[in-house]
Design an enzyme around this catalytic site. Structure first.
Site, PDB file in Angstrom:
ATOM      1  N   ARG A   1      -0.781  -1.773  -6.895  1.00 19.40           N
ATOM      2  CA  ARG A   1      -1.099  -2.819  -6.053  1.00 19.40           C
ATOM      3  C   ARG A   1      -2.095  -3.807  -6.358  1.00 19.40           C
ATOM      4  NH1 ARG A   1      -1.231  -4.686  -0.320  1.00 19.40           N
ATOM      5  NH2 ARG A   1      -3.488  -4.791   0.175  1.00 19.40           N
TER       6      ARG A   1
ATOM      7  N   LYS B   1      -2.855  -2.598   7.759  1.00 18.70           N
ATOM      8  CA  LYS B   1      -3.883  -2.189   8.336  1.00 18.70           C
ATOM      9  C   LYS B   1      -4.230  -3.001   9.420  1.00 18.70           C
ATOM     10  CE  LYS B   1      -6.600  -0.414   4.416  1.00 18.70           C
ATOM     11  NZ  LYS B   1      -7.906  -0.539   3.723  1.00 18.70           N
TER      12      LYS B   1
ATOM     13  N   ARG C   1       0.831  -1.181   0.007  1.00 12.50           N
ATOM     14  CA  ARG C   1       0.254  -0.063  -0.083  1.00 12.50           C
ATOM     15  C   ARG C   1       0.904   1.352   0.004  1.00 12.50           C
ATOM     16  NH1 ARG C   1      -2.203  -3.458   4.093  1.00 12.50           N
ATOM     17  NH2 ARG C   1      -4.380  -4.196   3.344  1.00 12.50           N
TER      18      ARG C   1
ATOM     19  N   HIS D   1      -2.593   3.054  -5.876  1.00 10.42           N
ATOM     20  CA  HIS D   1      -3.327   1.980  -5.677  1.00 10.42           C
ATOM     21  C   HIS D   1      -3.395   0.816  -6.605  1.00 10.42           C
ATOM     22  CE1 HIS D   1      -4.721  -0.350  -1.970  1.00 10.42           C
ATOM     23  NE2 HIS D   1      -5.810  -0.691  -2.604  1.00 10.42           N
TER      24      HIS D   1
ATOM     25  N   HIS E   1      -4.641  -8.980   3.444  1.00 11.83           N
ATOM     26  CA  HIS E   1      -5.906  -8.915   3.413  1.00 11.83           C
ATOM     27  C   HIS E   1      -6.412  -9.823   4.621  1.00 11.83           C
ATOM     28  CE1 HIS E   1      -6.708  -8.030  -1.268  1.00 11.83           C
ATOM     29  NE2 HIS E   1      -6.286  -6.881  -0.266  1.00 11.83           N
TER      30      HIS E   1
ATOM     31  N   TYR F   1     -10.120 -10.574  -7.162  1.00 15.30           N
ATOM     32  CA  TYR F   1      -9.212 -10.617  -8.161  1.00 15.30           C
ATOM     33  C   TYR F   1      -9.408 -11.538  -9.159  1.00 15.30           C
ATOM     34  CZ  TYR F   1      -6.529  -7.194  -5.444  1.00 15.30           C
ATOM     35  OH  TYR F   1      -6.164  -6.173  -4.782  1.00 15.30           O
TER      36      TYR F   1
END
Length: 304
Positions: free
Chosen positions: A253, A182, A159, A250, A276, A285
């Site tokens: 990524r 995150k 990120r 982004h 994730h 994806y």
């Protein structure tokens, strides 16, 4: 106006979420804004300040009224779903503390909305971005810096905040980096040779002597490089290359993940590389990949 008791409860909930759940500062700010708005509506809706007692008695019709108000105020289904998620998190915590049944709130269904698929670049476009980004800079070291940042986004799937969070202590880049993403979630990311070489080229030209505790990437005025500067150079690059507005930092990524998947990468491994929390996020994806295959198929086999 929110009652003192409700405000105190909200403050304690946010502290709990920040310290124990490891939520980011942006998440905490969003929670405060969303839950405060909900409490303000209930005060007006009920005609009185909502202390802890009244909050424990919120009904299904009350929740429907709040959601109808938000939608009538122009809020999108996606944004309302986010607000509802924040309110539910607050009620789970409050019910655990106060010992009441929060079913009326927790059973409220979020509005349906179309999930936006990631918009990755084609492989040649992603490589063109890396090759072109440096020419937007007036100084060689700035061009080398921008190339290094974009290479980390695409080559390592970072990120933008993670790339800009690297410090002098991280260089020379090892063969793998431990990244804190995150929610404080840690992951180990392999570092490709191209990324290491790009960072080394930047460091050779950088006029700032970077100590271990300093941000690795520096702005033209000497301070830490900000995300907006990276977004701006991407804007200039995509215009030069004729790429769509979706060609953002982004998107690099997203491209990393999609190209790995296309090359036969394992979905669970890609989930770990991206950091994730849920596999369902990574599964988007596969939809991108399928959509691209169908687009190619339809072009090759147009309907009569």
């Amino acid at each position: 106006m929110t009652s003192p008791a409700a405000q105190d409860a909200l403050d304690h909930f946010l502290t709990h979420t920040a310290t124990l759940a490891g939520a980011s500062e942006n998440t905490i700010l969003a929670y405060r804004r969303d839950i405060t708005g909900y409490l303000a509506f209930m005060t007006l809706h009920k005609g009185a300040q909502q202390g802890i007692g009244p909050l424990m008695q919120i009904s299904v019709p009350d929740m429907r009224s709040w959601m109808a108000f938000e939608r009538g105020d122009g809020l999108s289904a996606r944004s309302l779903a986010r607000k509802l998620s924040a309110v539910k998190s607050f009620y789970r915590w409050l019910a655990d503390r106060e010992g009441f049944d929060p079913t009326a709130v927790l059973s409220t269904r979020a509005p349906k909305f179309q999930t936006k698929l990631p918009r990755p670049l084609a492989e040649d476009a992603a490589k063109a971005v890396i090759d072109t980004v440096e020419v937007q800079a007036r100084e060689d070291w700035v061009g080398a810096r921008d190339t290094a940042v974009v290479t980390l986004l695409y080559g390592c799937g970072l990120r933008i905040s993670e790339a800009l969070g690297l410090t002098g202590e991280d260089v020379p880049l090892p063969t793998s980096l431990r990244i804190v993403g995150k929610g404080g979630k840690e992951r180990v990311v392999p570092v490709i040779d191209a990324a290491r070489e790009a960072v080394e080229a930047y460091l050779r030209l950088c006029p700032v002597e970077i100590s271990a505790d300093m941000a690795l990437f520096r702005g033209v005025r000497g301070g830490p490089l900000g995300a907006r500067a990276v977004q701006k150079v991407m804007e200039q690059t995509r215009m030069q290359l004729g790429l769509p507005a979706t060609a953002t930092p982004h998107a690099m990524r997203h491209s990393f993940a999609t190209h790995l998947l296309t090359a036969g990468g394992d979905l669970r491994a890609i989930q770990e590389l991206l950091g994730h929390a849920s596999l369902s996020t990574t599964q988007a994806y596969t939809q991108v990949d399928t959509a691209r295959l169908m687009e190619v198929y339809n072009k090759a086999h147009p309907k009569a």
